[in-house]
Design a protein around this motif. Structure first.
Motif, PDB file in Angstrom:
ATOM      1  N   PHE B  11       1.240  -1.300   0.082  1.00 59.39           N
ATOM      2  CA  PHE B  11      -0.548   0.373  -0.493  1.00 59.39           C
ATOM      3  C   PHE B  11       0.802   1.357   0.048  1.00 59.39           C
ATOM      4  O   PHE B  11       1.782   1.189   0.621  1.00 59.39           O
ATOM      5  CB  PHE B  11      -0.341   0.015   1.050  1.00 59.39           C
ATOM      6  CG  PHE B  11      -2.113  -1.282   1.226  1.00 59.39           C
ATOM      7  CD1 PHE B  11      -3.351  -0.980   0.350  1.00 59.39           C
ATOM      8  CD2 PHE B  11      -1.614  -2.169   1.880  1.00 59.39           C
ATOM      9  CE1 PHE B  11      -3.719  -1.793   0.556  1.00 59.39           C
ATOM     10  CE2 PHE B  11      -3.107  -3.505   1.860  1.00 59.39           C
ATOM     11  CZ  PHE B  11      -4.127  -3.105   1.172  1.00 59.39           C
ATOM     12  N   VAL B  13       1.320   5.121   0.909  1.00 60.24           N
ATOM     13  CA  VAL B  13       0.711   5.695   1.849  1.00 60.24           C
ATOM     14  C   VAL B  13       1.819   7.003   1.909  1.00 60.24           C
ATOM     15  O   VAL B  13       2.663   7.457   2.919  1.00 60.24           O
ATOM     16  CB  VAL B  13       0.252   5.409   3.834  1.00 60.24           C
ATOM     17  CG1 VAL B  13       0.065   6.734   4.763  1.00 60.24           C
ATOM     18  CG2 VAL B  13      -0.167   4.195   3.616  1.00 60.24           C
ATOM     19  N   VAL B  18       3.788   0.671   2.988  1.00 61.49           N
ATOM     20  CA  VAL B  18       3.715  -0.895   3.513  1.00 61.49           C
ATOM     21  C   VAL B  18       3.721  -1.960   3.174  1.00 61.49           C
ATOM     22  O   VAL B  18       2.993  -2.399   1.749  1.00 61.49           O
ATOM     23  CB  VAL B  18       2.452  -0.099   3.986  1.00 61.49           C
ATOM     24  CG1 VAL B  18       2.012  -1.101   5.192  1.00 61.49           C
ATOM     25  CG2 VAL B  18       1.898   1.446   4.109  1.00 61.49           C
ATOM     26  N   ALA B  20       1.263  -4.786   3.304  1.00 60.18           N
ATOM     27  CA  ALA B  20       0.675  -5.490   4.041  1.00 60.18           C
ATOM     28  C   ALA B  20       0.800  -7.258   4.177  1.00 60.18           C
ATOM     29  O   ALA B  20       0.935  -7.652   4.908  1.00 60.18           O
ATOM     30  CB  ALA B  20      -0.170  -5.389   3.823  1.00 60.18           C
ATOM     31  N   PRO B  39      -0.492 -10.578  15.033  1.00 61.02           N
ATOM     32  CA  PRO B  39      -1.332  -9.893  15.954  1.00 61.02           C
ATOM     33  C   PRO B  39      -1.651  -8.991  14.577  1.00 61.02           C
ATOM     34  O   PRO B  39      -1.715  -9.052  13.444  1.00 61.02           O
ATOM     35  CB  PRO B  39       0.610  -9.377  15.781  1.00 61.02           C
ATOM     36  CG  PRO B  39       1.082 -10.128  14.902  1.00 61.02           C
ATOM     37  CD  PRO B  39       0.331 -11.047  15.063  1.00 61.02           C
ATOM     38  N   SER B  40      -2.298  -8.257  15.225  1.00 59.34           N
ATOM     39  CA  SER B  40      -3.176  -6.888  14.166  1.00 59.34           C
ATOM     40  C   SER B  40      -2.301  -5.943  13.815  1.00 59.34           C
ATOM     41  O   SER B  40      -1.237  -5.734  13.730  1.00 59.34           O
ATOM     42  CB  SER B  40      -3.598  -5.709  15.325  1.00 59.34           C
ATOM     43  OG  SER B  40      -4.603  -4.893  14.929  1.00 59.34           O
ATOM     44  N   GLY B  41      -2.889  -6.334  12.259  1.00 58.74           N
ATOM     45  CA  GLY B  41      -1.897  -5.517  11.585  1.00 58.74           C
ATOM     46  C   GLY B  41      -0.368  -6.011  10.151  1.00 58.74           C
ATOM     47  O   GLY B  41       0.371  -6.164   9.519  1.00 58.74           O
ATOM     48  N   SER B  42      -0.325  -7.516  11.221  1.00 56.83           N
ATOM     49  CA  SER B  42      -0.095  -8.201   9.865  1.00 56.83           C
ATOM     50  C   SER B  42      -0.542  -9.203   8.763  1.00 56.83           C
ATOM     51  O   SER B  42       0.580  -9.684   8.025  1.00 56.83           O
ATOM     52  CB  SER B  42       0.273 -10.301  11.220  1.00 56.83           C
ATOM     53  OG  SER B  42      -0.819 -10.403  11.263  1.00 56.83           O
ATOM     54  N   GLY B  43      -1.587  -8.638   8.528  1.00 54.46           N
ATOM     55  CA  GLY B  43      -2.143  -9.082   7.080  1.00 54.46           C
ATOM     56  C   GLY B  43      -2.659  -9.883   6.531  1.00 54.46           C
ATOM     57  O   GLY B  43      -3.323 -10.741   5.869  1.00 54.46           O
ATOM     58  N   LYS B  44      -3.385 -10.099   8.357  1.00 54.30           N
ATOM     59  CA  LYS B  44      -4.671 -11.402   7.779  1.00 54.30           C
ATOM     60  C   LYS B  44      -5.813 -10.975   6.866  1.00 54.30           C
ATOM     61  O   LYS B  44      -6.741 -11.666   5.831  1.00 54.30           O
ATOM     62  CB  LYS B  44      -4.836 -11.438   9.496  1.00 54.30           C
ATOM     63  CG  LYS B  44      -4.389 -12.211  10.727  1.00 54.30           C
ATOM     64  CD  LYS B  44      -4.559 -12.351  11.479  1.00 54.30           C
ATOM     65  CE  LYS B  44      -4.958 -11.027  12.271  1.00 54.30           C
ATOM     66  NZ  LYS B  44      -4.407 -10.073  13.006  1.00 54.30           N
ATOM     67  N   SER B  45      -6.458 -10.154   6.940  1.00 53.97           N
ATOM     68  CA  SER B  45      -7.358  -9.672   5.888  1.00 53.97           C
ATOM     69  C   SER B  45      -7.130  -8.895   4.584  1.00 53.97           C
ATOM     70  O   SER B  45      -7.607  -9.180   3.650  1.00 53.97           O
ATOM     71  CB  SER B  45      -7.790  -8.055   6.667  1.00 53.97           C
ATOM     72  OG  SER B  45      -8.574  -8.435   8.277  1.00 53.97           O
ATOM     73  N   THR B  46      -5.648  -8.204   4.716  1.00 55.53           N
ATOM     74  CA  THR B  46      -5.331  -8.092   3.102  1.00 55.53           C
ATOM     75  C   THR B  46      -5.133  -9.725   2.549  1.00 55.53           C
ATOM     76  O   THR B  46      -6.024  -9.962   1.701  1.00 55.53           O
ATOM     77  CB  THR B  46      -3.575  -7.655   2.562  1.00 55.53           C
ATOM     78  OG1 THR B  46      -3.884  -6.203   4.234  1.00 55.53           O
ATOM     79  CG2 THR B  46      -3.445  -7.362   1.848  1.00 55.53           C
TER      80      THR B  46
END
Ligand SMILES: Nc1ncnc2c1ncn2[C@@H]1O[C@H](COP(=O)(O)OP(=O)(O)O)[C@@H](O)[C@H]1O
Ligand SMILES: [Mg+2]
Lengths: 401, 229, 399
Positions: B11, B13, B18, B20, B39-46
């Motif tokens: 990404f 920014v 970034v 992801a 952890p949060s921000g580790s790219g799971k959703s992506t």
């Protein structure tokens, strides 16, 4: 996606936001109603004038003394010329096979009195054929006699208002009135009501044309009305009239001939142009309503970002989302237009109720054009929000709640 | 069924990029039950978005049923989402003005299924989810767990091969969360491929295959290569 | 809350919803622009017509034979048993403050001169005609002040008639035939162009008495009396009545002052301007519905914000004021933009179509702006009221 599903999907969205939907419909409705009412008024005026001209009598030509060479200029309205247009000229016109009837007209003003009551009134000198050409009705008695138009018979026909003001409730028929320095016996009363272009037939005294000429000491005629045999013979009558008068006036063409059709066409053109202009001005409000639709749809798109993201996640392609939002815009504009059309028709009905003589019906072109324009603006202004919706990035759309 | 080869997603920014996802390679077989933690921000959703064809990788290749998806156009991707993939989100994403029935029916509506074919399917789905008496309720009239079960019913109404769930219990209490997990695992029993992103170790550990992500990379995979060890 | 903070707060939401605010203001702007543009055209035509009329001066009184009128025209012009004579005209020279008296007889005849003939308007007038109508002589001189009852056979040509008959040749001293009589050309008028559809340039001017003879009439059509600019018109009218009634024994003539005509004309044209303005106002009204819609949406959308404001201690009145000022600012901005576009458009139109006179009437501009602000105020009231009445606890729970 099936069309009924598209419609019902857009429909639920519009119903969900009832307040803004109704207001948007109102905006579009006002615009369309304005166009419908104003064009019905304009077209009503046009038809009213056409009707008036038709009531003048059919296949009519008007001869005015005098002619101007100025191209496109107004004809010599006052028509005072060195060589008079005479009663003999009028009679000569009957030589043309295309001419059915003729009647000369002299107009002026004179004091008219009966038993000490006096009024200054318009006096119209003419012949018996006048009522047949103009199709006027009598309330009582009879109209001016036929026969030699050069004879100044001392008879007159009066309008209803003159009868009321001079005679009150007594019977005028057979009474002698004084007009200028001459005395006339009343032989008839014109039927009241019904309008007639250029003349108030209630406030009028009619006398034989020769009497009027003597009264005003003026051997010239103000107008000559000519009735052609048929609609087809109007042009022939015109040519004949000009030829006969040129011959009688030593080769000089010193009259203007106006055909009823030409005058009617001019009025028609002017009133049509006026109607178009007014419709155009009113249609600006459709533009404003279109802008509102765009605004509301843009807000809708931004508020429903999550929904759009979801639709994409569920497998709706951009084109389908574009269609859904366009349909919403289209429903808004079309429903608004239909509501406006109904309100507009109610409005023109009300005008007809107030002025029964004006046939204020919205013309078909105006109704169709206003509804199409409304839909056009709805679509045109719906495109931008719909495209914005279609192009939303699904991931970003889903992450915003 | 799913094959990722060196998938990266950057990404931009401002003037900073970034990462992801940073070179993720992964095979997931048909019918697998996979949990993704990290952890949060580790790219799971992506990762889930790319699996679901909602997002495109910056580089790398993604084969779905042996077909390269990177060159699919927007419409073809939408078609694949409609027919092969179901999504469940943390925040349910139900359309507020539509009833449970209409929400579940949405994919059928989008695919042009005639109304007479929808009715029974939707009812049946909702009954399976234990929502028989909530069919005509709107989302605001439902509890969180009920909402998520409606969302699952909607995600599976087209009988997709793959179900992707992004923290499906993240917004629920423990009891409702359990109902939702039960519902998802029942689908696995029926052969669906389930990929679930979660923060909850109890839920994550129930999956046959557990993937742990850190900084856009797969840090741990209980079944590397997608095959049981 | 201080006023400046009120403005700042409401403008912040206007600017944060930039597209929406722009479109809302645009709706008002189109409405205002329509009103301004249309009234500019209306007012331009109004002024143009009045200028056409007043180019002959405003201190002018017309006397026509006969008492009755139809559609504004005294019927006595066409025929009367009580003629206005040249002697009447001469007697009117004694009217107090009168500076010029012009008898007028108009007709239509064939005029022959040079090698050409042309049917045209014949105006029989007196020698004071040019000064009465501030209408200059371009070449030679006007009709002399001969004995008005037996003047010499002189004629003056309008500029168009002159060029039609004589081209560029010097016409002075040439003979022209008007009807059956011969006249010597002694002057050519300067060009005046069309005045309200009447071409003064395509006219021949001869002495009034000769015109009466030519057309075989015994009444003039009109007598025009010009009076001193600062004289009281009532006294002049009174003087005319005294003299004519004494001569005729009764009031069998019609007096029309230029001022009366201007008043009638002015009010007709004002109604016209108002009507087109009102037509444009429909768009403004629709724009107002637009503000209502958008503000209604805004209140719904910002329910949480309103709840927060109330929780922070804002009074209902303050919330009301906040939303009201937002609506008024939107309409005010639209109004200013519309004014610029409308007035600019009017000027542009004038550049493109120079024949179309435009004049932006400031009265309507101010009125339109006030209407715009009023529209904002009125349409803002309902949503603002709704915002102020929201229950703070409920609003805070809104997502
Ligand atoms: N649209 C985006 N723009 C910029 N950065 C993003 C965007 N989406 C995700 N990221 C970044 O990518 C990284 C991974 O995000 P995400 O996949 O949402 O993490 P997780 O779901 O594991 O919490 C984060 O650093 C996040 O800030
Ligand atoms: Mg996440």
């Amino acid at each position: 996606m099936r069309t009924p599903d598209r419609l019902s999907y857009a429909g639920t969205a519009l119903r969900w936001h009832r307040g803004r939907t109704l207001l948007t419909l109102l905006a579009m409705g006002i615009g369309v109603a304005a166009v419908v009412v104003l064009t019905s008024l304009g077209d009503g005026a046009r038809r009213y004038v056409s009707g008036e001209f038709a009531s003048l009598g059919s296949h009519l030509l008007v001869i005015l003394p005098g002619r101007n060479d100025t191209a496109g200029g107004p004809p010599a309205m006052l028509g005072v010329t060195p060589r008079d247009l005479t009663i003999a000229d009028t009679v000569a016109l009957l030589r043309s096979p295309a001419v059915k009837r003729v009647t000369p007209i002299v107009v002026g003003e004179a004091p008219v009195s009966w038993r000490g009551r006096e009024r200054s009134v318009p006096v119209l000198g003419t012949t018996g054929d006048f009522v047949r050409i103009r199709r006027w009705q009598m309330a009582r008695g009879r109209f001016l006699p036929d026969g030699d138009p050069e004879r100044a018979e001392p008879v007159c026909v009066i309008g209803a208002k003159i009868r009321d003001e001079l005679f009150g409730s007594s019977d005028p028929i057979g009474e002698w009135v004084r007009a200028g320095q001459y005395r006339f016996r009343v032989i008839g009363v014109l039927a009241a009501g019904g309008r007639s272009i250029g003349v108030d037939k209630e406030d009028l005294v009619m006398v034989p044309v020769a009497s009027a000429q003597t009264m005003f000491n003026n051997p010239s005629l103000f107008r000559v009305l000519v009735e052609a045999r048929s609609r087809e013979s109007i042009q022939e009558a015109r040519t004949d009239v000009l030829a006969i008068l040129r011959e009688r006036h030593q080769g000089e063409e010193d009259v203007t001939v106006i055909t009823q059709d030409a005058v009617l066409a001019t009025f028609d053109r002017i009133l049509r142009a006026l109607t178009y202009t007014v419709a155009g001005i009113a249609a600006i409000s459709l533009l404003v309503a279109g802008i509102l639709i765009m605004n509301v749809m843009l807000i809708s798109v931004s508020q429903r970002t999550g929904e759009i993201g979801l639709l994409k996640a569920l497998g709706a392609p951009g084109r389908q989302i574009l269609q859904l939002f366009l349909i919403e815009a289209l429903i808004l504009s079309l429903m608004g237009a239909v509501i406006g059309y109904l309100i507009g028709n109610a409005g023109s009905w009300f005008i007809r109720y107030l002025y029964p003589s004006v046939p204020a019906y919205p013309p078909l072109w105006a109704s169709v054009a206003s509804i199409l324009t409304a839909m056009g603006t709805g679509l045109g202004f719906g495109i931008l929000p719909a495209r914005r919706a279609a192009r939303l990035d699904p991931v970003a759309a889903l992450s915003r709640r | 069924m799913i094959r990722l080869q060196g998938i990266s997603r950057y990404f931009q920014v401002g003037d900073q990029s970034v990462h992801a996802l940073d070179g993720v390679s992964l095979d997931i077989g048909a019918g697998q039950y996979v949990s993704i933690m990290g952890p949060s921000g580790s790219g799971k959703s992506t990762l889930l978005h790319i699996l679901g064809l909602l997002d495109r990788p910056t580089s790398g290749r993604y084969f779905l049923n042996n077909r390269d998806t990177t060159d699919l156009d927007e419409r073809a991707q939408a078609q694949a989402r409609l027919e092969q993939i179901g999504f469940v989100f943390q925040f349910f994403h139900l359309v507020p003005r539509l009833t449970a029935f209409d929400n579940v029916a949405l994919p059928l509506v989008l695919s042009g299924t005639p109304p007479e074919d929808r009715n029974d399917r939707v009812r049946q789905r909702l009954e399976v989810m234990g929502l028989a008496d909530r069919i005509h309720h709107r989302p605001e009239q439902l509890s969180g767990g009920q909402r998520q079960r409606v969302a699952i019913a909607r995600a599976t109404i087209m009988n997709p091969a793959i179900l992707l769930a992004d923290e499906p219990t993240g917004n629920l209490d423990r009891a409702s969360g359990k109902d939702v997990v039960d519902a998802l695992e029942a689908l696995v029993q029926q052969g669906i491929t389930l990929v679930v992103v979660t923060h909850d170790p109890d839920i994550g550990s129930r999956a046959a295959r557990r993937i742990h992500m850190v900084d856009g990379r797969v840090a741990e995979d209980s079944m590397p290569g997608g095959l049981p060890p | 809350m201080r006023f400046i903070d009120l403005i700042r707060l409401s403008s912040s939401s206007i600017f944060s919803y930039r597209v929406r605010s722009t479109l809302t203001a645009l709706g008002i702007a189109v409405g205002i622009a329509a009103v301004v543009l249309l009234t500019s055209i209306g007012e331009g035509i109004h002024r143009f017509v009045l200028a056409e009329f007043t180019q002959f001066g405003t201190n002018l009184i017309a006397v026509n034979p006969g008492k009755t009128t139809t559609q504004g025209t005294p019927l006595g012009i066409l025929g009367t048993v009580r003629p206005l004579s040249l002697e009447d005209a001469e007697a009117l020279a004694r009217v107090p403050y009168a500076t010029a008296v012009v008898p007028v007889m108009q007709g239509n005849a064939e005029v022959e001169g040079g090698e050409h003939t042309r049917r045209t308007t014949v105006l029989g007038v007196g020698s004071e005609f040019p000064q009465a109508f501030s209408y200059g002589v371009g070449l030679g001189r006007f009709l002399p002040s001969d004995d008005s009852l037996s003047p010499r056979a002189f004629a003056v040509l309008g500029s168009k008639l002159y060029s039609e008959l004589f081209g560029k040749r010097n016409p002075l001293g040439e003979k022209v035939r008007v009807g059956s009589e011969h006249y010597r050309v002694i002057g050519v008028m300067e060009s005046k162009g069309q005045v309200l559809g009447f071409d003064l340039d395509d006219t021949v001017y001869i002495p009034a008495v000769r015109a009466l003879e030519l057309f075989n009439r015994d009444s003039l059509m009109e007598i025009d009396v010009v009076y001193e600019a600062d004289a009281p018109p009532d006294e002049v009218v009174g003087g005319i009545k005294r003299i004519l009634s004494a001569r005729h024994g009764k009031e069998d003539y019609t007096i029309t002052t230029q001022q009366q005509m201007l008043d009638v004309l002015g009010s007709v044209l004002s109604v016209l301007t108002f009507a087109v303005g009102a037509l444009g106002g429909i768009s403004l009204f629709v724009g107002g519905v637009g503000i209502l819609t958008i503000m209604t949406i805004a209140v719904r959308e910002r329910t949480a914000e309103i709840g927060l404001l109330r929780a922070l201690g804002a009074a209902q009145g303050q919330v009301l004021l906040l939303f009201l000022s937002e609506a008024v600012m939107l309409s005010g901005m639209g109004g200013v933009a519309g004014l610029l576009v409308g007035a600019g458009g009017a000027q542009l139109l004038h550049l493109l179509v120079p024949a179309l006179p435009v004049k932006t009437p400031w009265m309507y501009v101010v009125l339109a702006e006030l209407v715009a602000l009023g529209v904002g105020l009125i349409t803002g009231v309902v949503p603002a009221h709704r915002a102020s009445r929201l229950d703070p606890v409920e609003s805070l729970r809104a997502e």
